[in-house]
Scaffold this active site. Sequence first.
Site, short mmCIF file in Angstrom:
data_model
loop_
_atom_site.label_atom_id
_atom_site.label_comp_id
_atom_site.label_asym_id
_atom_site.label_seq_id
_atom_site.Cartn_x
_atom_site.Cartn_y
_atom_site.Cartn_z
N SER A 133 0.94 -1.09 -0.13
CA SER A 133 0.12 -0.10 -0.11
C SER A 133 0.72 1.11 -0.03
CB SER A 133 -0.76 0.12 1.13
OG SER A 133 -1.28 1.37 1.40
N TYR B 26 -1.15 -1.19 10.30
CA TYR B 26 -1.27 -1.22 8.76
C TYR B 26 0.14 -0.81 8.08
CZ TYR B 26 -3.56 -1.41 4.28
OH TYR B 26 -4.08 -1.42 2.91
P1 NAD Z 1 -11.55 -5.74 0.25
O1 NAD Z 1 -11.86 -5.97 1.64
O2 NAD Z 1 -12.49 -5.78 -0.74
O3 NAD Z 1 -10.88 -7.45 0.03
C1 NAD Z 1 -9.93 -8.08 0.91
C2 NAD Z 1 -9.85 -9.54 0.56
O4 NAD Z 1 -8.88 -9.92 1.62
C3 NAD Z 1 -11.43 -10.24 0.73
O5 NAD Z 1 -11.61 -11.27 -0.38
C4 NAD Z 1 -11.25 -11.05 1.97
O6 NAD Z 1 -11.93 -12.16 2.01
C5 NAD Z 1 -9.85 -11.34 2.02
N1 NAD Z 1 -9.21 -11.54 3.31
C6 NAD Z 1 -9.13 -10.65 4.22
N2 NAD Z 1 -8.47 -11.49 5.56
C7 NAD Z 1 -8.39 -12.66 5.00
C8 NAD Z 1 -7.78 -13.81 5.59
N3 NAD Z 1 -7.69 -13.74 6.94
N4 NAD Z 1 -7.85 -14.74 4.79
C9 NAD Z 1 -8.22 -15.08 3.71
N5 NAD Z 1 -8.64 -14.23 3.04
C10 NAD Z 1 -8.44 -12.68 3.78
O7 NAD Z 1 -10.33 -4.97 0.17
P2 NAD Z 1 -9.31 -4.69 -0.94
O8 NAD Z 1 -9.15 -3.13 -0.99
O9 NAD Z 1 -9.71 -5.23 -2.55
O10 NAD Z 1 -7.94 -4.99 -0.38
C11 NAD Z 1 -7.11 -5.96 -1.06
C12 NAD Z 1 -5.69 -5.66 -0.68
O11 NAD Z 1 -5.35 -4.32 -1.27
C13 NAD Z 1 -5.47 -5.44 0.84
O12 NAD Z 1 -4.29 -5.83 1.11
C14 NAD Z 1 -5.26 -4.14 1.07
O13 NAD Z 1 -4.44 -3.84 2.32
C15 NAD Z 1 -4.62 -3.63 -0.29
N6 NAD Z 1 -4.98 -2.13 -0.33
C16 NAD Z 1 -6.21 -1.69 -0.70
C17 NAD Z 1 -6.25 -0.09 -0.85
C18 NAD Z 1 -7.85 0.46 -0.94
O14 NAD Z 1 -7.74 1.77 -0.64
N7 NAD Z 1 -8.61 -0.45 -1.10
C19 NAD Z 1 -5.17 0.59 -0.84
C20 NAD Z 1 -3.97 -0.12 -0.85
C21 NAD Z 1 -3.73 -1.29 -0.51
#
Ligand code: NAD
Length: 252
Positions: free
Chosen positions: A142, A157
Site C-alpha cells: 500500500s 497497517y
Molecule cells: P476488500 O476488503 O475488498 O478485499 C479484501 C480481501 O481479503 C477479501 O477477499 C477478504 O476475504 C480477504 N481476506 C481478508 N482477510 C483474510 C484472511 N484472513 N484470509 C483469507 N482472506 C482474507 O479490500 P481491497 O481493498 O480489495 O484489499 C485488497 C488488498 O489491497 C489488501 O491487501 C489491502 O490492504 C490492499 N490495499 C487496498 C487499498 C484500498 O484503498 N482499497 C489501498 C492500498 C492497498
Amino acid sequence: MELENKSIIITGASSGIGKAAALLFAAEGADVVLGARRSSELETLAATINQGIGRAVYLAGDVRDESYASALVDLATTSFGGLDGAFNNAGIVGEMGPVADMGLDNWNAVISVNLTAAFLAAKAQIPAMRARGGGSIVFTSSFVGFSNGGLPGMGAYAASKAGQIGLAQSLASDHAAEGIRVNALLPGGTVTPAGGEGNPGVMEYVAKLHPMKRLAGAKEIAQAALFLLSDRSSFMTGSPMIADGGMSVRLS
Ligand code: NAD
C-alpha cells in the site's frame, strides 16, 4: 493475451482488487486459483469465469493458516499442472487509531493477515515455481507502507505493508537467479469495501489526499498487478511499484 497458459493464485479474490484481478487475469488467458474466506462469493466468481471467460477453481480458507497456503499451491498443481504466478492480495486494515491506544490483539491481527501470511504464501509458492523454472510473486502492499500520505492512525497497517516491501526485496534477491521475480504493488486509495466503498465521507476524504483528487478503480490496480505477473515486467524484481494517483509526490 498477457497471461496465456499461466496458472495464477489470487488471494482476496472474493471482493475489491482481488475480484477485479481474477476477472482480468482470466480474460487475459490465465488459469486462476481463487482464495479468500467466503466460499459462496468464490463459487459465484469461479462460475462466472468458467461460463465463457476462462478457467477458475477456488478454495476458501484463512491466509494465516500455513496449510491453506500449501493447499492453494496443490490446487494449482492438480488443476492446472503447476504454478506460474501468485497475487498475494488478501489484507485487512484493522482498527485505526493511535499506537499508544492500540491493543496488542489488533497489532497481531493486522501483522498476521498482511505480513505473516505473505511469508507463508511465498514459502509455499517458491518450490512450485522453482519446479516450473520460474514465476512471479506479487504482494499487495500500500502507499501507506511507503509514504503514508498523512492518513492518521495507521501504525499497524503501515508496518505490515512496509514489511511486505522488505520481504519482497529479500525474496527477490534470494530467487532472482532461479527466474522467480518478487515485487510489491503499492496502490493508492481504491474503491473497494476496505477502501471505504459505501461510505461517501471516507471516500471523499481519502480521494482529496491524492493529487489526482480521486480514488482508483479496482480494475486500475488489477491492471498494474497484471503487468507485474506478465512477461512484460520480465526485468523487474524487488520493486515497490507505486500506483497511487500521485500520493507519494504530494507536497503537503
Ligand atoms: P476488500 O476488503 O475488498 O478485499 C479484501 C480481501 O481479503 C477479501 O477477499 C477478504 O476475504 C480477504 N481476506 C481478508 N482477510 C483474510 C484472511 N484472513 N484470509 C483469507 N482472506 C482474507 O479490500 P481491497 O481493498 O480489495 O484489499 C485488497 C488488498 O489491497 C489488501 O491487501 C489491502 O490492504 C490492499 N490495499 C487496498 C487499498 C484500498 O484503498 N482499497 C489501498 C492500498 C492497498
